[in-house]
Design a protein around this motif. Structure first.
Motif, PDB file in Angstrom:
ATOM      1  N   PRO A   1      11.168  -4.122 -12.813  1.00 59.67           N
ATOM      2  CA  PRO A   1      11.159  -3.982 -11.351  1.00 59.67           C
ATOM      3  C   PRO A   1       9.873  -4.524 -10.726  1.00 59.67           C
ATOM      4  O   PRO A   1       8.793  -4.449 -11.311  1.00 59.67           O
ATOM      5  CB  PRO A   1      11.280  -2.465 -11.147  1.00 59.67           C
ATOM      6  N   ARG A   2      10.010  -5.058  -9.520  1.00 58.75           N
ATOM      7  CA  ARG A   2       8.863  -5.449  -8.697  1.00 58.75           C
ATOM      8  C   ARG A   2       8.481  -4.251  -7.834  1.00 58.75           C
ATOM      9  O   ARG A   2       9.342  -3.647  -7.188  1.00 58.75           O
ATOM     10  CB  ARG A   2       9.192  -6.643  -7.815  1.00 58.75           C
ATOM     11  N   VAL A   3       7.194  -3.927  -7.785  1.00 63.90           N
ATOM     12  CA  VAL A   3       6.729  -2.691  -7.142  1.00 63.90           C
ATOM     13  C   VAL A   3       5.706  -3.024  -6.064  1.00 63.90           C
ATOM     14  O   VAL A   3       4.810  -3.858  -6.282  1.00 63.90           O
ATOM     15  CB  VAL A   3       6.102  -1.738  -8.183  1.00 63.90           C
ATOM     16  N   TRP A   4       5.859  -2.392  -4.905  1.00 60.45           N
ATOM     17  CA  TRP A   4       4.827  -2.400  -3.872  1.00 60.45           C
ATOM     18  C   TRP A   4       4.227  -1.001  -3.780  1.00 60.45           C
ATOM     19  O   TRP A   4       4.951   0.003  -3.804  1.00 60.45           O
ATOM     20  CB  TRP A   4       5.405  -2.760  -2.514  1.00 60.45           C
ATOM     21  N   VAL A   5       2.906  -0.937  -3.647  1.00 62.19           N
ATOM     22  CA  VAL A   5       2.197   0.316  -3.425  1.00 62.19           C
ATOM     23  C   VAL A   5       1.611   0.271  -2.020  1.00 62.19           C
ATOM     24  O   VAL A   5       0.759  -0.572  -1.730  1.00 62.19           O
ATOM     25  CB  VAL A   5       1.086   0.534  -4.471  1.00 62.19           C
ATOM     26  N   LEU A   6       2.087   1.144  -1.147  1.00 57.00           N
ATOM     27  CA  LEU A   6       1.586   1.219   0.219  1.00 57.00           C
ATOM     28  C   LEU A   6       0.448   2.223   0.284  1.00 57.00           C
ATOM     29  O   LEU A   6       0.600   3.357  -0.181  1.00 57.00           O
ATOM     30  CB  LEU A   6       2.703   1.636   1.185  1.00 57.00           C
ATOM     31  N   THR A   7      -0.686   1.834   0.846  1.00 59.56           N
ATOM     32  CA  THR A   7      -1.834   2.728   0.927  1.00 59.56           C
ATOM     33  C   THR A   7      -2.286   2.896   2.361  1.00 59.56           C
ATOM     34  O   THR A   7      -2.173   1.978   3.176  1.00 59.56           O
ATOM     35  CB  THR A   7      -3.006   2.203   0.079  1.00 59.56           C
ATOM     36  N   ASP A   8      -2.793   4.096   2.663  1.00 59.04           N
ATOM     37  CA  ASP A   8      -3.437   4.328   3.949  1.00 59.04           C
ATOM     38  C   ASP A   8      -4.945   4.426   3.699  1.00 59.04           C
ATOM     39  O   ASP A   8      -5.443   3.948   2.683  1.00 59.04           O
ATOM     40  CB  ASP A   8      -2.870   5.578   4.630  1.00 59.04           C
TER      41      ASP A   8
ATOM     42  N   PRO B   1      -8.426   8.108   0.283  1.00 53.31           N
ATOM     43  CA  PRO B   1      -8.546   7.845  -1.157  1.00 53.31           C
ATOM     44  C   PRO B   1      -7.663   8.761  -2.005  1.00 53.31           C
ATOM     45  O   PRO B   1      -7.137   8.337  -3.039  1.00 53.31           O
ATOM     46  CB  PRO B   1     -10.032   8.093  -1.440  1.00 53.31           C
ATOM     47  N   GLY B   2      -7.501  10.031  -1.589  1.00 54.60           N
ATOM     48  CA  GLY B   2      -6.666  10.939  -2.360  1.00 54.60           C
ATOM     49  C   GLY B   2      -5.223  10.477  -2.434  1.00 54.60           C
ATOM     50  O   GLY B   2      -4.554  10.632  -3.458  1.00 54.60           O
ATOM     51  N   HIS B   3      -4.727   9.888  -1.341  1.00 61.67           N
ATOM     52  CA  HIS B   3      -3.372   9.349  -1.337  1.00 61.67           C
ATOM     53  C   HIS B   3      -3.282   8.106  -2.224  1.00 61.67           C
ATOM     54  O   HIS B   3      -2.336   7.941  -2.992  1.00 61.67           O
ATOM     55  CB  HIS B   3      -2.954   9.001   0.086  1.00 61.67           C
ATOM     56  N   THR B   4      -4.277   7.233  -2.091  1.00 65.14           N
ATOM     57  CA  THR B   4      -4.268   6.002  -2.887  1.00 65.14           C
ATOM     58  C   THR B   4      -4.311   6.319  -4.377  1.00 65.14           C
ATOM     59  O   THR B   4      -3.639   5.676  -5.192  1.00 65.14           O
ATOM     60  CB  THR B   4      -5.466   5.122  -2.490  1.00 65.14           C
ATOM     61  N   THR B   5      -5.112   7.317  -4.746  1.00 67.47           N
ATOM     62  CA  THR B   5      -5.208   7.707  -6.152  1.00 67.47           C
ATOM     63  C   THR B   5      -3.837   8.080  -6.712  1.00 67.47           C
ATOM     64  O   THR B   5      -3.479   7.691  -7.835  1.00 67.47           O
ATOM     65  CB  THR B   5      -6.167   8.898  -6.291  1.00 67.47           C
TER      66      THR B   5
ATOM     67  N   ASP C   1      -2.469  -2.667   1.684  1.00 64.98           N
ATOM     68  CA  ASP C   1      -3.280  -1.765   2.506  1.00 64.98           C
ATOM     69  C   ASP C   1      -2.787  -1.847   3.942  1.00 64.98           C
ATOM     70  O   ASP C   1      -2.908  -2.899   4.599  1.00 64.98           O
ATOM     71  CB  ASP C   1      -4.757  -2.143   2.421  1.00 64.98           C
ATOM     72  N   LEU C   2      -2.228  -0.760   4.426  1.00 62.79           N
ATOM     73  CA  LEU C   2      -1.671  -0.733   5.777  1.00 62.79           C
ATOM     74  C   LEU C   2      -2.771  -0.510   6.806  1.00 62.79           C
ATOM     75  O   LEU C   2      -3.684   0.290   6.578  1.00 62.79           O
ATOM     76  CB  LEU C   2      -0.620   0.370   5.880  1.00 62.79           C
TER      77      LEU C   2
END
Length: 816
Positions: free
Chosen positions: A431-438, A441-445, A462-463
């Motif tokens: 699968p191809r995966v996108w990671v959306l971050t705000d 840092p706790g969310h990104t982790t 990075d949004l």
């Protein structure tokens, strides 16, 4: 009362299933076991599992006749609690007014042979039940009971009046042993093992048939029912309908509704490209075989064709494409038809169907449930593909009030339901995966940690948000209104197979991507907010301390998902061993957060923390390592360092300028012998507990001053009151938990939709970690390592692999 001639069970009125004597066995010579089941269309899953439970435990030398009473004509279902409430009173007449019969509600399963109940002496009674007024399981003398209960009275009178009328005859009711109607809450606590299990608490039924009526809650006895369904799926069990094994009724007219257009052709091309398919079978409306043809829109492949009503070829193809709309078939035919499609496909099945409009509560009428809803179609395909683990299925769906009207899948709102194996997995595709971050840092982790654990290629996005990010998600759901123009323009096809996002702000963007892909992109939403009942996602991950209302799509973890894994700890230990490994033992890592909206960290408290940890290290002859965080202010860091003095072997001040590879935080986790963590940081507590080392929680002081904190405490008290009512268990006059309604239903609705949110306070997190033996409140003493470590990351990764259809790495154990 005048009684006319008895009317035997009419096949047009009841569907009759005959379980014949097993081939090769001598018949027992005993009369057939007659069972009448009150059911309704929405209980399709419960009906199948009940029948399977009978098949598993029945006497193979005896015949069983099961009459399914469903949508019987002439009944007024106004104000019925279920769609079959009064059918039980028609059994004496439908049975011909003679002999004996068993009545069962559909929400039951047999754990012992129903013949044991059927052969039980009636002892001169007209019927036997566990209680004279509880008619959900009955052994009936049909000749005697027909004087009180018949078709006319069942159609015209109310349930309680019919029961009272029968009980007016002395001695008509006898008692059944309690194990023949054990309630779900009695299954695990009864004095004797149940022989029949009744899932009587409607809002806790594991198969969740009426999501428009109830907000479902977990059932302690759910595993029994779910294990039975899994066994039926594994056996490929499909009840032989209409009275004889292997037969199915043929409709008077052949369905002529077909699917076509660019969207459907595009899905075929996508699946062919992913799987490398070379042979295709197309199912078209009609009755007979058709000439093979070449389909340029499908890549020029030679395609065999056959009518939906014709006998399918006795061979396998790489892919099966059903261009005839499945919803045009009778509902009773669909399980067998879908199973036939799956049996003839090696890699994929593609089909289409029109779904019914969303089910809504109907005042005074039994709910319609999920029949022909997307969840119903998904269940149909999931159960059919259990025996074909390498098969991917995809179903193009849209909604129309008139299912017979022509549908253009190119211009209408289409959602792709899918499941089974990831297409192309057998050819090495991942699968191809996108990671959306705000910006948190706790969310990104959490998001990055899950992406790393999955081991598939992923892209970080990075949004960038505008001022609308503060609006409630209910106003921005499925849109990019909260993003800057430049960020919104950067999101474009080709869409990924999986999106991982954490936090409230990322949720509208993730659901927008899913909508643009028409459901082909799976979304995993993590965190306490962004995964409520009306939010669009495929899998949610939330910590237990958030106390969110149960949702079948949600995985509950002990703490937030963390990036810490055994592999990363080994890498960090190797990276920092020269710098840290020579320190005196025990090495105590102090991980310090800082003030947040609910907690404060003043200088006096910082000094108290440092003195307590320094005293522990001095008493044990060890050393202290300190790592601060983004929320730790300079004054707190200075006091900590001064107070620890010579006991501090390494002090790391967080800085945005520090390169990630130079930050010793992971080295502390890998090489320390014990970890002390300030209690407000859920992320640091989660990462510490993932090491399997002794973890001590040092709670911070709750913020107490200011209007905002007073309002927060008021909000928490209101949420606690609403939560208590949502989980209340009021009972009916038989002392059983009654169906969810009134204040309890309204409270559950407020929680499920996120209108009222439980506090998710850190104290609840501490309780969860302590109860699981993963941490303890700091008491100035060293303790042995816990018996287990926090392995939520592996559990969540396993669920994501199941969702996408990629088998787990050989040798891994996802736990339970």
């Amino acid at each position: 009362m005048s009684i006319g001639p008895a009317r035997p069970a009419d096949p047009a009125c009841c569907e009759v299933l005959r379980l014949e004597v097993h081939p090769g066995l001598r018949p027992s010579g005993l009369p057939p076991v007659r069972i009448f089941v009150g059911t309704e269309p929405a209980q399709y899953r419960a009906e199948r599992v009940l029948l399977w439970s009978i098949e598993r435990v029945r006497d193979p030398r005896r015949e069983y006749r099961i009459h399914l009473m469903k949508e019987l004509p002439g009944f007024r279902r106004w104000l019925w609690n279920t769609g079959f409430t009064n059918y039980r009173f028609a059994v004496p007449e439908l049975a011909g007014g003679s002999g004996r019969a068993i009545y069962n509600d559909v929400d039951q399963v047999y754990l012992a042979d129903p013949a044991l109940l059927f052969d039980m002496p009636l002892e001169g009674h007209g019927f036997r039940a566990i209680d004279p007024r509880d008619t959900s399981v009955m052994l009936l003398d049909c000749e005697r009971m027909r004087r009180h209960w018949n078709l006319d009275s069942a159609r015209s009178r109310r349930k309680h009046g019919l029961v009272r009328s029968a009980l007016s005859e002395p001695g008509i009711a006898g008692a059944l042993p309690a194990e023949w109607n054990a309630r779900d809450h009695e299954a695990l606590s009864g004095a004797s093992p149940p022989r029949l299990l009744h899932y009587t608490t409607l809002h806790k039924q594991p198969w969740q048939p009426f999501p428009e009526r109830f907000y479902y809650r977990p059932n302690p006895a759910a595993r029994i029912w779910l294990d039975l369904e899994r066994a039926a799926d594994a056996a490929g069990y499909r009840p032989a309908r209409s009275g004889s094994a292997g037969t199915r009724p043929k409709p008077a007219s052949t369905p002529r509704l077909s699917v076509g257009g660019g969207l459907f052709d595009g899905e075929v091309r996508d699946l062919v490209a992913r799987t490398g398919a070379r042979t295709l079978l197309e199912i078209l409306p009609g009755d007979g075989p058709l000439e093979p043809t070449s389909r340029p829109a499908w890549g020029g492949l030679e395609v065999d064709r056959v009518g939906l009503r014709a006998a399918l070829p006795d061979r396998q193809y790489d892919g099966v494409v059903c261009s005839a709309r499945l919803d045009a078939l009778p509902t009773a035919e669909l399980p067998r038809t879908i199973a036939s499609l799956c049996e003839r496909a090696r890699h994929f099945v593609l089909a289409a169907a029109v779904c019914a409009p969303p089910a809504r509560p109907r005042v005074g009428r039994p709910p319609r449930g999920t029949v022909h809803q997307p969840a119903w179609w998904s269940w149909m395909f999931r159960s059919a593909t259990v025996r074909h683990p390498a098969l991917h299925w995809r179903l193009a769906t849209t909604r129309r009030r008139d299912p017979r009207a022509p549908v253009d899948f190119d211009t209408g709102r289409v959602e792709l339901l899918q499941g089974g194996a990831f297409p192309g997995a057998a050819n090495g595709r991942v699968p191809r995966v996108w990671v959306l971050t705000d910006h948190k840092p706790g969310h990104t982790t959490q998001s990055v940690g899950l992406a790393d654990e999955l081991g598939w290629p992923w892209k970080r996005i990075d949004l960038a948000f505008n001022l609308l990010q503060e609006l409630p998600n209910a106003w921005t759901r499925g849109s990019l209104r909260t993003l800057t123009r430049a960020c919104a323009r950067s999101l474009e096809a080709p869409w990924p197979d999986l999106v991982i996002a954490t936090g409230r702000r990322t949720a509208p963007v993730a659901s927008w991507i899913r909508e643009q892909s028409r459901g082909r992109t799976r979304t995993v939403q993590m965190g306490r907010i962004g995964a409520f009942r009306r939010d669009v996602f495929d899998l949610a991950v939330a910590p237990a301390y958030a106390s969110l209302y149960p949702d079948a799509r949600r995985v509950e973890t002990a703490a937030p998902v963390t990036r810490v894994s055994p592999r990363r700890l080994e890498e960090a230990a190797a990276r920092f061993s020269v710098e840290l490994a020579s320190a005196p033992i025990p090495r105590i890592a102090l991980l310090v957060g800082g003030p947040d909206p609910e907690h404060e960290l003043r200088d006096a408290h910082a000094r108290q923390i440092a003195e307590a940890v320094a005293e522990l290290a001095e008493r044990e002859g060890g050393t202290v390592w300190v790592s601060t965080s983004r929320r730790t202010d300079a004054s707190t860091a200075r006091i900590l360092e001064q107070t620890l003095g010579e006991r501090c072997g390494h002090f790391h001040r967080w800085s945005a300028a520090t390169r990630p590879e130079d930050n010793p935080y992971l080295g502390f986790l890998a090489l320390a012998d014990a970890l002390v963590v300030t209690g407000e940081s859920a992320s640091m507590l989660s990462e510490a507990c993932a090491t399997g080392k002794p973890v001590y929680i040092f709670p911070l002081v709750e913020a107490s001053t200011g209007l905002r904190n007073r309002l927060r405490r008021l909000e928490r008290r209101i949420a606690d009151r609403v939560t208590a009512r949502a989980y209340a268990r009021p009972v009916n006059r038989r002392n059983f938990e009654r169906p969810q309604r009134g204040v309890e239903l309204a409270s559950a609705m407020l929680l499920a939709h996120g209108f009222v949110r439980t506090s998710g306070h850190s104290k609840r997190l501490h309780e969860v970690l302590v109860q699981r033996g993963l941490a303890r409140v700091f008491d100035g003493k060293l303790a042995p390592p816990p018996a287990d470590r926090l392995d939520d990351l592996e559990l969540v990764a396993h669920r994501v692999r199941e969702l996408v259809g990629v088998p787990p790495t050989p040798g891994t154990d996802p736990g339970t």
